[in-house]
Design a protein around this motif. Structure first.
Motif, PDB file in Angstrom:
ATOM      1  N   GLY A  32       0.752  -1.267  -0.005  1.00 28.92           N
ATOM      2  CA  GLY A  32      -0.065  -0.033  -0.015  1.00 28.92           C
ATOM      3  C   GLY A  32       0.994   1.340  -0.046  1.00 28.92           C
ATOM      4  O   GLY A  32       0.329   2.299  -0.638  1.00 28.92           O
ATOM      5  N   LEU A  33       1.906   1.246   0.933  1.00 29.37           N
ATOM      6  CA  LEU A  33       2.684   2.461   0.667  1.00 29.37           C
ATOM      7  C   LEU A  33       3.299   3.157  -0.843  1.00 29.37           C
ATOM      8  O   LEU A  33       2.921   4.315  -0.987  1.00 29.37           O
ATOM      9  CB  LEU A  33       4.230   2.274   1.596  1.00 29.37           C
ATOM     10  N   PRO A  34       3.772   1.991  -1.268  1.00 26.73           N
ATOM     11  CA  PRO A  34       4.252   2.386  -2.817  1.00 26.73           C
ATOM     12  C   PRO A  34       3.068   2.843  -3.472  1.00 26.73           C
ATOM     13  O   PRO A  34       3.134   4.000  -4.425  1.00 26.73           O
ATOM     14  CB  PRO A  34       5.159   1.288  -3.273  1.00 26.73           C
ATOM     15  N   ILE A  35       2.032   2.335  -3.486  1.00 25.89           N
ATOM     16  CA  ILE A  35       0.616   2.747  -4.221  1.00 25.89           C
ATOM     17  C   ILE A  35       0.452   4.115  -3.664  1.00 25.89           C
ATOM     18  O   ILE A  35       0.028   5.211  -4.564  1.00 25.89           O
ATOM     19  CB  ILE A  35      -0.508   1.662  -3.954  1.00 25.89           C
ATOM     20  N   GLY A  36       0.501   4.181  -2.522  1.00 30.74           N
ATOM     21  CA  GLY A  36       0.109   5.680  -2.029  1.00 30.74           C
ATOM     22  C   GLY A  36       0.787   6.877  -2.542  1.00 30.74           C
ATOM     23  O   GLY A  36       0.320   7.852  -2.830  1.00 30.74           O
ATOM     24  N   VAL A  37       2.035   6.439  -2.518  1.00 32.29           N
ATOM     25  CA  VAL A  37       3.215   7.330  -3.164  1.00 32.29           C
ATOM     26  C   VAL A  37       2.904   7.524  -4.669  1.00 32.29           C
ATOM     27  O   VAL A  37       2.863   8.696  -4.906  1.00 32.29           O
ATOM     28  CB  VAL A  37       4.737   7.001  -2.996  1.00 32.29           C
ATOM     29  N   PHE A  38       2.614   6.640  -5.140  1.00 29.85           N
ATOM     30  CA  PHE A  38       2.238   6.840  -6.824  1.00 29.85           C
ATOM     31  C   PHE A  38       1.107   7.797  -6.799  1.00 29.85           C
ATOM     32  O   PHE A  38       0.994   8.619  -7.669  1.00 29.85           O
ATOM     33  CB  PHE A  38       2.102   5.434  -7.264  1.00 29.85           C
ATOM     34  N   LEU A  39       0.021   7.340  -6.163  1.00 27.84           N
ATOM     35  CA  LEU A  39      -1.165   8.129  -6.229  1.00 27.84           C
ATOM     36  C   LEU A  39      -0.942   9.668  -5.712  1.00 27.84           C
ATOM     37  O   LEU A  39      -1.701  10.480  -6.401  1.00 27.84           O
ATOM     38  CB  LEU A  39      -2.359   7.754  -5.363  1.00 27.84           C
ATOM     39  N   ALA A  40      -0.242   9.860  -5.164  1.00 26.97           N
ATOM     40  CA  ALA A  40       0.185  11.388  -4.728  1.00 26.97           C
ATOM     41  C   ALA A  40       1.152  12.151  -5.441  1.00 26.97           C
ATOM     42  O   ALA A  40       1.030  13.211  -5.352  1.00 26.97           O
ATOM     43  CB  ALA A  40       0.947  11.237  -3.214  1.00 26.97           C
ATOM     44  N   THR A  41       1.720  11.254  -6.562  1.00 35.32           N
ATOM     45  CA  THR A  41       3.074  12.186  -7.165  1.00 35.32           C
ATOM     46  C   THR A  41       2.829  11.468  -8.689  1.00 35.32           C
ATOM     47  O   THR A  41       3.588  12.134  -9.488  1.00 35.32           O
ATOM     48  CB  THR A  41       4.338  11.555  -6.776  1.00 35.32           C
ATOM     49  N   SER A  42       1.465  11.117  -9.220  1.00 38.16           N
ATOM     50  CA  SER A  42       1.333  10.925 -10.434  1.00 38.16           C
ATOM     51  C   SER A  42       0.224  11.697 -11.184  1.00 38.16           C
ATOM     52  O   SER A  42       0.012  11.284 -12.261  1.00 38.16           O
ATOM     53  CB  SER A  42       1.198   9.559 -10.826  1.00 38.16           C
ATOM     54  N   ALA A  43      -0.505  12.552 -10.278  1.00 42.21           N
ATOM     55  CA  ALA A  43      -1.426  13.394 -11.122  1.00 42.21           C
ATOM     56  C   ALA A  43      -0.966  14.261 -12.379  1.00 42.21           C
ATOM     57  O   ALA A  43       0.382  14.338 -12.020  1.00 42.21           O
ATOM     58  CB  ALA A  43      -2.175  13.972 -10.118  1.00 42.21           C
ATOM     59  N   ARG A  44      -1.689  14.716 -12.945  1.00 38.73           N
ATOM     60  CA  ARG A  44      -1.138  15.704 -13.990  1.00 38.73           C
ATOM     61  C   ARG A  44      -0.178  16.964 -13.425  1.00 38.73           C
ATOM     62  O   ARG A  44      -0.829  17.706 -12.321  1.00 38.73           O
ATOM     63  CB  ARG A  44      -2.246  16.512 -14.734  1.00 38.73           C
ATOM     64  N   GLU A  46       2.374  16.468 -11.688  1.00 39.16           N
ATOM     65  CA  GLU A  46       3.174  15.861 -10.551  1.00 39.16           C
ATOM     66  C   GLU A  46       4.643  15.449 -11.018  1.00 39.16           C
ATOM     67  O   GLU A  46       4.896  15.254 -11.811  1.00 39.16           O
ATOM     68  CB  GLU A  46       2.570  14.989  -9.641  1.00 39.16           C
ATOM     69  N   LEU A  47       5.287  15.064  -9.995  1.00 34.92           N
ATOM     70  CA  LEU A  47       6.657  14.405 -10.287  1.00 34.92           C
ATOM     71  C   LEU A  47       6.779  13.271 -11.134  1.00 34.92           C
ATOM     72  O   LEU A  47       7.685  13.327 -11.977  1.00 34.92           O
ATOM     73  CB  LEU A  47       7.302  13.927  -8.941  1.00 34.92           C
ATOM     74  N   PHE A  48       5.782  12.555 -10.890  1.00 37.71           N
ATOM     75  CA  PHE A  48       5.753  11.149 -12.076  1.00 37.71           C
ATOM     76  C   PHE A  48       4.381  11.350 -12.792  1.00 37.71           C
ATOM     77  O   PHE A  48       3.690  10.319 -12.652  1.00 37.71           O
ATOM     78  CB  PHE A  48       5.799   9.936 -11.308  1.00 37.71           C
ATOM     79  N   ALA A  49       4.273  12.497 -13.444  1.00 40.00           N
ATOM     80  CA  ALA A  49       2.692  12.389 -14.013  1.00 40.00           C
ATOM     81  C   ALA A  49       2.412  11.446 -15.010  1.00 40.00           C
ATOM     82  O   ALA A  49       3.207  11.056 -15.996  1.00 40.00           O
ATOM     83  CB  ALA A  49       3.040  13.796 -14.957  1.00 40.00           C
ATOM     84  N   ALA A  50       1.297  10.916 -14.631  1.00 41.18           N
ATOM     85  CA  ALA A  50       0.719   9.578 -15.414  1.00 41.18           C
ATOM     86  C   ALA A  50      -0.899   9.801 -15.169  1.00 41.18           C
ATOM     87  O   ALA A  50      -1.204   8.760 -14.518  1.00 41.18           O
ATOM     88  CB  ALA A  50       1.364   8.355 -15.176  1.00 41.18           C
ATOM     89  N   PRO A  51      -1.426  10.756 -15.573  1.00 37.05           N
ATOM     90  CA  PRO A  51      -2.688  11.175 -15.077  1.00 37.05           C
ATOM     91  C   PRO A  51      -3.791   9.920 -15.368  1.00 37.05           C
ATOM     92  O   PRO A  51      -4.510   9.463 -14.505  1.00 37.05           O
ATOM     93  CB  PRO A  51      -3.314  12.161 -15.894  1.00 37.05           C
ATOM     94  N   ALA A  52      -3.708   9.087 -16.579  1.00 35.72           N
ATOM     95  CA  ALA A  52      -4.523   8.002 -17.072  1.00 35.72           C
ATOM     96  C   ALA A  52      -4.264   6.782 -16.055  1.00 35.72           C
ATOM     97  O   ALA A  52      -5.291   6.235 -15.491  1.00 35.72           O
ATOM     98  CB  ALA A  52      -4.068   7.447 -18.348  1.00 35.72           C
ATOM     99  N   VAL A  53      -2.883   6.413 -15.867  1.00 33.86           N
ATOM    100  CA  VAL A  53      -2.791   5.266 -14.879  1.00 33.86           C
ATOM    101  C   VAL A  53      -3.064   5.826 -13.330  1.00 33.86           C
ATOM    102  O   VAL A  53      -3.654   4.866 -12.632  1.00 33.86           O
ATOM    103  CB  VAL A  53      -1.151   4.957 -14.975  1.00 33.86           C
ATOM    104  N   ASN A  54      -3.043   6.897 -13.047  1.00 35.67           N
ATOM    105  CA  ASN A  54      -3.370   7.471 -11.764  1.00 35.67           C
ATOM    106  C   ASN A  54      -4.832   7.129 -11.586  1.00 35.67           C
ATOM    107  O   ASN A  54      -5.296   6.596 -10.554  1.00 35.67           O
ATOM    108  CB  ASN A  54      -2.833   8.807 -11.569  1.00 35.67           C
ATOM    109  N   ARG A  55      -5.621   7.566 -12.535  1.00 26.89           N
ATOM    110  CA  ARG A  55      -6.995   7.208 -12.603  1.00 26.89           C
ATOM    111  C   ARG A  55      -7.566   5.852 -12.358  1.00 26.89           C
ATOM    112  O   ARG A  55      -8.493   5.509 -11.404  1.00 26.89           O
ATOM    113  CB  ARG A  55      -7.656   8.033 -13.651  1.00 26.89           C
ATOM    114  N   ILE A  56      -6.896   5.059 -13.152  1.00 31.92           N
ATOM    115  CA  ILE A  56      -6.943   3.666 -13.201  1.00 31.92           C
ATOM    116  C   ILE A  56      -6.772   3.127 -11.744  1.00 31.92           C
ATOM    117  O   ILE A  56      -7.640   2.178 -11.135  1.00 31.92           O
ATOM    118  CB  ILE A  56      -6.245   2.862 -14.303  1.00 31.92           C
ATOM    119  N   VAL A  57      -5.502   3.397 -11.151  1.00 31.35           N
ATOM    120  CA  VAL A  57      -5.200   2.703  -9.903  1.00 31.35           C
ATOM    121  C   VAL A  57      -6.087   3.459  -8.832  1.00 31.35           C
ATOM    122  O   VAL A  57      -6.704   2.593  -7.978  1.00 31.35           O
ATOM    123  CB  VAL A  57      -3.680   3.140  -9.661  1.00 31.35           C
TER     124      VAL A  57
END
Length: 222
Positions: A32-44, A46-57
């Protein structure tokens, strides 16, 4: 029931509960921790911008979080049996407990990281820090008090869930309370189980609050 017999049953049930909570808490946090980090840093933006994947996850996490725990336990019985070889007992109960913990931890970690001052991120970027360095040395470091409280809340929730799996043969304090306190009409057993659960929750919450205060830079300055 003789006090000695009650004590033996209580010690065994408490040990089973601690096993379930510790294993599910550890496994759920590791995922859960890496998933939470990804959700917090992958929106449009953000550091690891991947909005489509962010929405799916995010959708998957929300779907798991919205499923009532007792329904989840029953729904994944085939998967639990595949993983552990059985659908009852302490080891089997760890499977649904872990699956329910992962999205819970992910959202709490995401919220804790989003509370970090954006100015710190910009300052780290200005000094040439890589996105990975920003996550490990800025976001996780600054969010440590919030993460500690999040994991404390997770453990407290797991204690409650572990008591719930007693209704479906999961073992632990919940199973003891149901089999003896409810089905065999022994109110003293039920009362003892409730008291032990309250003490256990208070101990976990107090330890988590203490650690969070130690990690909080503002409290140290005061």
């Amino acid at each position: 029931m003789a006090p000695e017999m009650l004590l033996n049953l209580l010690v065994k049930a408490l040990w089973q509960t601690l096993q379930m909570v510790a294993a599910a808490g550890l496994l759920g946090t590791l995922v859960g921790l890496p998933i939470g980090v990804f959700l917090a840093t992958s929106a449009r933006g953000e550091l690891f911008a991947a909005p489509a994947v962010n929405r799916i996850v995010g959708l998957v996490v929300n779907a798991l979080r919205s499923t009532p725990f007792i329904i989840l336990v029953v729904a994944i019985i085939p998967f639990t049996r595949l993983v552990t070889g059985t659908s009852i007992g302490t080891i089997a109960a760890i499977v649904p407990l872990t699956i329910s913990t992962i999205p819970f931890v992910a959202r709490l970690i995401e919220a804790a990281i989003r509370e970090v001052d954006k100015g710190l991120i910009e300052a780290a970027r200005a000094m040439g820090a890589t996105p990975f360095q920003i996550v490990t040395k800025v976001l996780l470091a600054e969010a440590k008090p919030g993460i500690t409280l999040a994991l404390t809340l997770t453990l407290v929730s797991l204690i409650g869930y572990s008591a719930m799996v007693g209704a479906v043969g999961g073992g632990g304090l919940g199973d003891l309370g149901i089999r003896y306190g409810y089905q065999r009409f022994m109110p003293e057993v039920m009362l003892t189980v409730v008291v032990v659960l309250i003490v256990l929750v208070q101990a976990v919450q107090s330890a988590g609050d203490h650690l969070a205060r130690r990690f909080d830079k503002r409290s140290r300055r005061n």
